[in-house]
Design a protein around this motif. Sequence first.
Motif, short mmCIF file in Angstrom:
data_model
loop_
_atom_site.label_atom_id
_atom_site.label_comp_id
_atom_site.label_asym_id
_atom_site.label_seq_id
_atom_site.Cartn_x
_atom_site.Cartn_y
_atom_site.Cartn_z
N HIS A 152 -4.05 2.55 3.91
CA HIS A 152 -3.99 1.12 4.08
C HIS A 152 -4.73 1.40 4.75
N ARG B 185 -7.47 -0.25 3.28
CA ARG B 185 -8.58 -0.47 2.41
C ARG B 185 -9.00 -1.80 2.01
N THR C 242 -0.70 -5.89 2.26
CA THR C 242 -1.79 -6.31 3.40
C THR C 242 -2.59 -7.20 1.79
N LYS D 244 -2.36 1.50 -2.72
CA LYS D 244 -3.99 1.95 -2.06
C LYS D 244 -3.57 2.29 -0.93
N CYS E 191 -6.64 -7.02 4.82
CA CYS E 191 -6.38 -6.41 5.87
C CYS E 191 -4.70 -7.18 6.45
N TYR F 48 -1.85 8.00 -7.85
CA TYR F 48 -2.85 6.55 -8.15
C TYR F 48 -3.41 6.11 -9.99
N ASP G 294 0.87 -1.19 -0.14
CA ASP G 294 -0.38 -0.16 0.27
C ASP G 294 1.37 1.32 0.51
N ARG G 295 0.96 2.73 -0.25
CA ARG G 295 0.95 3.56 -0.04
C ARG G 295 1.59 3.82 1.06
#
Length: 345
Positions: free
Chosen positions: A229, A231, A92, A227, A109, A170, A86-87
Amino acid sequence: MQRRNFLSLSTLGLTAFTLPKLNFPLLKGPVKKPIVIATWDAGIAANKAAWLILKNNGRALDAVEKGVMVTESSINCCVGLGANPDRDGYVTLDASIMDENYNCGAVACLQRIKHPIAVARRVMEKTPHVLLVGEGAQQFAIAEGFTLEPEKLSPEAKKAYENWLKKSEYKPIINIERTEGGNAYTPTPVPSKLANGEWNHDTIAMLALDSAGNLSGSCTTSGQAFKLHGRVGDSPLIGAGLYVDNAVGAAAATGQGEDIIRISGSHTVVELMRQGWSPEQACKMAVERIAKIKGAKAKDIQVGFIALNKQGVYGAYGLQKGFNYAVCYADDKNILEDAKYILPA
């Protein structure tokens, strides 16, 4: 603990939208079984593992678990611990599984666990719950004997993430996937885009019909690359990314999860099959519904569905060109097929 059965909505029918009047009966004929179907070309290897179970009269549930574990074990940027983060730099994972008796389990997650699909099955079989998330899902996995893997990115994911951080934008490119060998799933690879990390992941979903005539399904993913964190997409949500009704059929989804969630996509496909539509037509109608909701923005996303009915008839449909899926029903019949699509190429 006794596993709580998932509430069946089959008796409610389709209340969310109006169906045209059907002029043909439910599909009938000889049953093709066993059979397994999986999304994307990663499904070829996954189907091989599933088929080893199915051809020996094994249970569909075991087949769909072991099949997608092959993909989870591969070092790629699409599924499993080798996936893009993720970003915030964390990988996850999400997964779900469902059997022929409406039993289902899922995790979301989940970090540092190699096989989220196996944890999802433990949730199904050993808790009264359907979905565990985040730290709680990890604690449950450890308590069940799963190993906590090192927290580090795969070389490909690390490079992609470092390149993404340069702009932190994104902008996923539809249909861009990576296999263990580094090949793109898309018919037209874009090497410069891949090198810059401006490409997205996807999901592997699998459906199987075993020799006993029972259906099961699984779905596992790393979620959208880069994405936010926390999501969660459609893959771990029963009824969105996966749904099984042993009296009718099963369906699973891949692509832009938020839009699949909006129509409870996989449940919608199964309910359409209940009304008498073939698996392919049911997938097409679900995709058309998403396209109608998205309007002009539909061209910016990809969504695909696979479906398998009780007779062993399978089908798929995509929003755009580029979605493919693998089907196996014999030792020498493990083939990759291109799905039909609704938007012009």
